[in-house]
Design a protein around this motif. Structure first.
Motif, PDB file in Angstrom:
ATOM      1  N   GLN A 164       0.837  -1.203   0.000  1.00  0.00           N
ATOM      2  CA  GLN A 164       0.000   0.000   0.000  1.00  0.00           C
ATOM      3  C   GLN A 164       0.875   1.257   0.000  1.00  0.00           C
ATOM      4  OE1 GLN A 164      -2.337   0.429   3.575  1.00  0.00           O
ATOM      5  NE2 GLN A 164      -3.626   2.028   2.730  1.00  0.00           N
ATOM      6  N   PHE A 165       1.942   1.248   0.770  1.00  0.00           N
ATOM      7  CA  PHE A 165       2.855   2.385   0.814  1.00  0.00           C
ATOM      8  C   PHE A 165       3.481   2.631  -0.560  1.00  0.00           C
ATOM      9  CE2 PHE A 165       7.231   3.918   1.282  1.00  0.00           C
ATOM     10  CZ  PHE A 165       7.040   5.091   2.000  1.00  0.00           C
ATOM     11  N   ILE A 167       2.462   1.610  -3.581  1.00  0.00           N
ATOM     12  CA  ILE A 167       1.479   1.987  -4.607  1.00  0.00           C
ATOM     13  C   ILE A 167       1.065   3.441  -4.441  1.00  0.00           C
ATOM     14  CG2 ILE A 167      -0.875   1.564  -5.414  1.00  0.00           C
ATOM     15  CD1 ILE A 167      -0.374  -1.431  -4.728  1.00  0.00           C
ATOM     16  N   GLN A 168       0.814   3.854  -3.202  1.00  0.00           N
ATOM     17  CA  GLN A 168       0.421   5.249  -2.962  1.00  0.00           C
ATOM     18  C   GLN A 168       1.561   6.200  -3.305  1.00  0.00           C
ATOM     19  OE1 GLN A 168      -1.466   6.049   0.812  1.00  0.00           O
ATOM     20  NE2 GLN A 168      -0.906   8.198   0.768  1.00  0.00           N
ATOM     21  N   SER A 171       2.041   6.358  -7.212  1.00  0.00           N
ATOM     22  CA  SER A 171       0.892   6.813  -8.009  1.00  0.00           C
ATOM     23  C   SER A 171       0.871   8.330  -8.161  1.00  0.00           C
ATOM     24  CB  SER A 171      -0.423   6.329  -7.390  1.00  0.00           C
ATOM     25  OG  SER A 171      -0.614   6.912  -6.107  1.00  0.00           O
ATOM     26  N   ASP A 172       1.440   9.052  -7.186  1.00  0.00           N
ATOM     27  CA  ASP A 172       1.433  10.514  -7.266  1.00  0.00           C
ATOM     28  C   ASP A 172       2.570  11.078  -6.421  1.00  0.00           C
ATOM     29  OD1 ASP A 172       0.907  13.186  -7.520  1.00  0.00           O
ATOM     30  OD2 ASP A 172      -0.914  13.183  -6.300  1.00  0.00           O
ATOM     31  N   GLN A 175       2.643  14.993  -4.589  1.00  0.00           N
ATOM     32  CA  GLN A 175       2.137  15.437  -3.290  1.00  0.00           C
ATOM     33  C   GLN A 175       3.235  15.504  -2.229  1.00  0.00           C
ATOM     34  OE1 GLN A 175      -0.474  12.475  -1.331  1.00  0.00           O
ATOM     35  NE2 GLN A 175       0.145  11.045  -2.929  1.00  0.00           N
ATOM     36  N   GLN A 224      -7.273   4.263   8.621  1.00  0.00           N
ATOM     37  CA  GLN A 224      -7.763   4.583   7.279  1.00  0.00           C
ATOM     38  C   GLN A 224      -8.846   3.599   6.845  1.00  0.00           C
ATOM     39  OE1 GLN A 224      -6.938   7.162   5.454  1.00  0.00           O
ATOM     40  NE2 GLN A 224      -4.825   7.760   5.799  1.00  0.00           N
ATOM     41  N   GLN A 266      -8.069  12.899   8.792  1.00  0.00           N
ATOM     42  CA  GLN A 266      -8.276  11.933   7.713  1.00  0.00           C
ATOM     43  C   GLN A 266      -9.735  11.907   7.256  1.00  0.00           C
ATOM     44  OE1 GLN A 266      -5.546  10.516   6.346  1.00  0.00           O
ATOM     45  NE2 GLN A 266      -4.511  11.782   7.887  1.00  0.00           N
ATOM     46  N   ARG A 270     -11.198  12.888   3.458  1.00  0.00           N
ATOM     47  CA  ARG A 270     -12.054  12.021   2.648  1.00  0.00           C
ATOM     48  C   ARG A 270     -13.335  12.759   2.260  1.00  0.00           C
ATOM     49  NH1 ARG A 270     -10.839   6.469   3.070  1.00  0.00           N
ATOM     50  NH2 ARG A 270      -8.613   6.301   3.598  1.00  0.00           N
TER      51      ARG A 270
END
Length: 324
Positions: A164-165, A167-168, A171-172, A175, A224, A266, A270
């Motif tokens: 997850q770390f 991929i996040q 992906s961008d 930021q 999350q 958080q 969202r």
């Protein structure tokens, strides 16, 4: 934005693609032999993202064979560990007498000091590679070496957290600021160390600081995943992770925040993304607030205005209005 180097085969004449990419790989990593049945018109898209002493390289390419021979090791050994998250396709690694296969959402690991041969499958493969100096690994060298070549899942536990770390992150990268790179590199090596320790059946060999950071990341990922639950609170989080409430508060105090503030931030983020989504323009604001754990719309409106300077309805109008 993080510093990136990008290689696209479409930017290079077909007859030069494979050789140019091979040169990039050998400049960026431990020297290796590369061969492919598709070398005449090789298709690849790869990025190199620098995170201090660590490097992350998301890539997608055609079937390939990587070889790290004893001769190449004698010529140059940067003393690094390598970890690859397979997102699409499969691979097979031979490391001395050890052989392992790797399918989608699994990790395979390697060591620049050991002869190896890696085959990808017969289809296009998509991966996120990780490389960092062995000296940066917060595990005793002998323990880390024992994890190399073992099968590691990216679907659950520490492996899922690391996936997850990655991929996040990839992906961008826009930021993050350049100054974030060394800190992200430290988080990355801690997560890899935690995965190695978990694979070996114990995390007792992790340094206290690495253990603390990994536990904090695990708790943040848990939060999350449960933001939509109105009864999410510090006590339930501490219970789920088998730690005391005071220990939980200390972890977040080290992050210069509180558990409650982190949850609220958080949830607001969202909700803000939902309010800015044109596809959700007709969704009532109170339903968006409830979706992210706010049981009272007045509390949500007050918190949203404090965080973003506008009430939710005004923010939605501004974010979704047509632009020239």
């Amino acid at each position: 934005m993080l510093v990136e180097t990008v290689f696209r085969s479409d930017d290079v004449p077909a007859e030069d693609r494979f050789e140019r990419w091979r040169e990039l790989m050998n400049r960026s990593y431990a020297p290796m032999e590369l061969r492919s049945d598709h070398a005449a018109d090789f298709r690849v898209h790869q990025r190199l993202i620098a995170l201090g002493t660590a490097t992350v390289w998301p890539g997608e390419f055609q079937p390939l064979v990587f070889r790290r021979t004893p001769k190449l090791i004698r010529q140059s050994d940067p003393e690094v560990y390598q970890l690859t998250l397979v997102l699409k396709g499969s691979g097979r690694l031979v490391l001395g007498r050890q052989e392992a296969t790797c399918d989608a959402y699994e990790f395979h690991s390697n060591d620049s000091s050991r002869p190896s041969e890696t085959w990808t499958g017969q289809e296009q493969i998509k991966i996120v590679g990780v490389e960092f100096p062995k000296a940066q690994m917060p595990l005793p060298r002998g323990r880390a070496d024992q994890a190399i070549g073992r099968r590691m899942s990216a679907r659950e536990g520490i492996g899922a957290l690391l996936a997850q770390f990655l991929i996040q992150l990839t992906s961008d990268t826009g930021q993050y600021a350049p100054d974030d790179a060394p800190r992200l590199g430290t988080v990355l090596t801690d997560l890899v160390a935690a995965l190695f320790a978990h694979t070996l059946g114990t995390d007792s060999s992790l340094t206290p600081e690495a253990h603390r950071r990994t536990l904090t990341l695990r708790i943040q990922a848990f939060i999350q995943q449960h933001l939509h639950e109105p009864d999410l609170n510090p006590r339930s989080i501490a219970t789920a992770h088998h730690i005391s409430l005071s220990h939980l508060h200390r972890l977040f105090r080290d992050e210069d925040t509180t558990v409650t503030s982190w949850i609220r931030r958080q949830r607001l983020e969202r909700a803000r993304h939902n309010l800015a989504d044109p596809a959700l323009r007709t969704a009532p604001i109170h339903s968006i607030a409830a979706r992210w754990g706010f049981t009272h719309q007045s509390d949500f409106s007050r918190a949203f205005r404090t965080a973003y300077g506008l009430p939710p309805n005004a923010y939605r109008h501004q974010a979704t209005r047509p632009t020239a």
